[in-house]
Scaffold this motif. Structure first.
Motif, PDB file in Angstrom:
ATOM      1  N   ARG A 191       6.110   6.918   4.895  1.00  0.00           N
ATOM      2  CA  ARG A 191       6.541   5.975   3.877  1.00  0.00           C
ATOM      3  C   ARG A 191       7.162   4.724   4.497  1.00  0.00           C
ATOM      4  N   LYS A 195       5.514   0.929   4.696  1.00  0.00           N
ATOM      5  CA  LYS A 195       6.209  -0.252   4.145  1.00  0.00           C
ATOM      6  C   LYS A 195       6.253  -1.353   5.195  1.00  0.00           C
TER       7      LYS A 195
ATOM      8  N   ARG B 136       0.142  -0.039 -11.825  1.00  0.00           N
ATOM      9  CA  ARG B 136       0.346  -0.097 -10.382  1.00  0.00           C
ATOM     10  C   ARG B 136       0.105   1.233  -9.686  1.00  0.00           C
ATOM     11  N   SER B 137       0.522   2.330 -10.340  1.00  0.00           N
ATOM     12  CA  SER B 137       0.372   3.598  -9.625  1.00  0.00           C
ATOM     13  C   SER B 137      -1.090   3.991  -9.498  1.00  0.00           C
ATOM     14  N   GLY B 140      -2.506   2.474  -6.340  1.00  0.00           N
ATOM     15  CA  GLY B 140      -2.147   3.285  -5.179  1.00  0.00           C
ATOM     16  C   GLY B 140      -3.013   4.524  -5.077  1.00  0.00           C
ATOM     17  N   PHE B 144      -5.689   5.597  -2.178  1.00  0.00           N
ATOM     18  CA  PHE B 144      -5.607   6.866  -1.466  1.00  0.00           C
ATOM     19  C   PHE B 144      -6.976   7.548  -1.423  1.00  0.00           C
ATOM     20  N   ALA B 195      -2.360   3.801   0.953  1.00  0.00           N
ATOM     21  CA  ALA B 195      -1.851   3.784  -0.420  1.00  0.00           C
ATOM     22  C   ALA B 195      -0.459   3.154  -0.478  1.00  0.00           C
ATOM     23  N   VAL B 196       0.437   3.560   0.434  1.00  0.00           N
ATOM     24  CA  VAL B 196       1.805   3.034   0.373  1.00  0.00           C
ATOM     25  C   VAL B 196       1.807   1.538   0.734  1.00  0.00           C
ATOM     26  N   THR B 197       0.974   1.158   1.715  1.00  0.00           N
ATOM     27  CA  THR B 197       0.914  -0.252   2.086  1.00  0.00           C
ATOM     28  C   THR B 197       0.439  -1.101   0.915  1.00  0.00           C
ATOM     29  N   VAL B 198      -0.656  -0.659   0.271  1.00  0.00           N
ATOM     30  CA  VAL B 198      -1.184  -1.430  -0.857  1.00  0.00           C
ATOM     31  C   VAL B 198      -0.140  -1.524  -1.968  1.00  0.00           C
ATOM     32  N   SER B 199       0.540  -0.399  -2.263  1.00  0.00           N
ATOM     33  CA  SER B 199       1.541  -0.449  -3.335  1.00  0.00           C
ATOM     34  C   SER B 199       2.681  -1.384  -2.978  1.00  0.00           C
ATOM     35  N   SER B 200       3.088  -1.389  -1.702  1.00  0.00           N
ATOM     36  CA  SER B 200       4.241  -2.232  -1.367  1.00  0.00           C
ATOM     37  C   SER B 200       3.852  -3.706  -1.384  1.00  0.00           C
TER      38      SER B 200
END
Lengths: 258, 242
Positions: A191, A195, B136-137, B140, B144, B195-200
């Motif tokens: 995580r 980020k 948004r989710s 993500g 993924f 997934a986390v990169t795209v969401s952030s």
């Protein structure tokens, strides 16, 4: 996984010098290297002597360019992942089995391992010599001279130019994470790392936007001005052709000789 | 792992080179539509980003670590055509300067790692996004799914090339099983990061996530007027004039 090299390390690969190999125009070297590698790959693997001659040819190039043996040897480490793969081959390949040192090994797999080791190593050494004798900037100029689409060479130029900057940004993020007690131990670290990657993308992309505006204000119209032209004479092309020509004779001999 | 020289025989390497040239040619044309005259600096910086992101190792299991391949991530962030160009340029520079991946195998590497990952990853991303509600989710989640499938798909494409032009007689079933098995694990790491990169990125600059463009409205600047329409003359000053 061949990680561990920085984009910013590109200019450290170059070994400065003024040998005949250094002074050849980049496009000549690129064509020579590509032809040489293709000839090596096309050589039948049963001809051990042919690969010996190829290695001697590369040694001759290294000697002419005065690239120390140690420099080449240290960089060959990049091939470790596929050396490991090659060592698996004799155990998993099918076909007739031979017994070596008490181990049941596939004969075909042994040939396959030798094939990958010999050709892969020759290929890696060729690339190392090319990068050691040609500045990255000139290498891209050489690709441009070989009619690679402008857009592609421009992207590659920007990537090399800002590779250092982006890698340094990543380094600062790493320091920032470490100084706040972060340690990447298991999956939960993903995580935090992701980020960072997201932030890195934003900073890179926004830098790209600023660079583009700065270029526009200096008259950019989609083409980069040619400041340093590299043209090649017929003599230089001939000199560069020495390596692939010699290799072509070897390949021919390897195919025709019993 | 980048394919070295001698892994795939010469005719198939050259054929893969032709496929790679055709694919990159299509991408060159498409990228102009995605980024117009900003293509060179933006794609160049994105390529530098992909290169740097590949240096970031993440722990997988019991001390081993993997690193990002970045094909799907680049395609979702900057668009499929530009994504192909970025990954191809990274592979080209790695082969030319770092001896990572053979020069004769450059066509194989571009076909497998740039074309297949981006086409499968981006295609799947769009497909999943169409099935899920627009928020948004689900972006993500789609990222993924796309990334987790794109990595083994690329391994399968390599197995296909190996079946045609491999230099050792390993049974193709074995190669496929080993390649896909290892790459499913790598794919999970890749998918988590993607997934986390795209969401952030989506949370900060939704306009920069090409794959979700038009799906998610950028955060609106709420003025006092809009949130408190009944504010009288004695209330806070009108912010629109500021």
């Amino acid at each position: 996984m061949g990680a561990g090299h920085a984009a910013g390390a590109a200019h450290r690969l170059y070994v400065p010098g003024a040998s005949p190999v250094h002074r050849l125009p980049p496009q000549c070297k690129l064509v020579a290297v590509l032809a040489f590698v293709l000839l090596v790959v096309a050589t039948p693997r049963e001809r051990f002597w042919a690969f010996g001659v190829y290695a001697l040819l590369l040694a001759a190039v290294a000697a002419t360019a005065r690239i120390p043996f140690g420099t080449v040897a240290r960089r060959v480490v990049i091939e470790v992942p596929f050396v490991a793969f090659a060592f698996l081959m004799p155990f998993v390949a099918s076909g007739e089995k031979v017994t070596v040192l008490g181990l049941e090994l596939s004969e075909n797999g042994l040939w396959g391992a030798w094939n990958i080791l010999a050709k892969g190593t020759l290929g890696v050494v060729t690339s190392i010599l090319l990068a050691a004798t040609t500045e990255p900037r000139l290498l891209l100029l050489g690709i441009d001279r070989l009619r690679m689409p402008q857009l592609l060479t421009q992207i590659a130029t920007f990537m090399l130019r800002y590779g250092d900057v982006v890698a340094a940004e990543l380094g600062r993020m790493k320091v920032a994470r470490a100084s706040r007690g972060f340690e990447g131990r298991d999956l939960r670290a993903t995580r935090v790392l992701a980020k960072s990657i997201g932030a890195l993308f934003l900073r890179s992309y926004e830098r790209g936007e600023r660079v583009h505006l700065a270029m526009l204000s200096r008259g950019y119209d989609g083409r980069m001005p040619v400041v340093h032209d590299v043209s090649a004479t017929a003599a230089q092309w001939t000199a560069a052709a020495a390596l692939p020509l010699a290799a072509a004779f070897v390949t021919l001999a390897a195919w025709t000789m019993p | 792992m980048h394919v070295p020289d001698g892994f795939i025989n010469a005719p198939v390497s050259v054929a893969a080179g032709v496929v790679a040239v055709a694919g990159v040619g299509v991408a060159l044309r498409g990228a102009r539509r995605e980024l117009d005259d900003r293509t060179a600096p933006l794609a160049g910086l994105t390529a530098a980003f992909v290169f740097a992101a590949q240096m970031l190792n993440f722990p997988v299991a019991s001390g081993t670590s993997g690193h990002l391949l970045g094909g799907t991530l680049a395609a979702i962030l900057v668009g499929p055509y530009t994504g192909v160009l970025c990954v191809s340029v990274v592979l080209l520079v790695q082969a030319l300067l770092f001896a990572d991946g053979g020069l004769s195998a450059l066509g194989v590497n571009i076909t497998v790692m740039a074309l297949v990952t981006v086409v499968v990853g981006y295609g799947l991303f769009q497909l999943v996004l169409r099935l899920l509600p627009k928020n948004r989710s689900s972006v993500g989640a789609a990222a993924f799914v796309a990334a987790v499938v794109s990595v083994p798909a690329s391994a399968l494409a390599f197995t296909g090339l190996y079946a045609v032009g491999g230099t050792t007689d390993v049974s193709i079933g074995k190669v496929a099983a080993a390649m896909v098995g290892v790459h499913v694990l790598i794919g999970i790491g890749e998918a988590l990061i993607t997934a986390v990169t795209v969401s952030s990125v989506l949370a900060v600059r939704p306009d920069l996530v090409h794959g979700a463009r038009g799906l998610i409205k950028p955060p609106r600047l709420r003025t006092v007027e809009a949130s408190e329409p009944k504010a009288g003359p004695g209330g806070p000053a009108e912010p629109s004039r500021a």
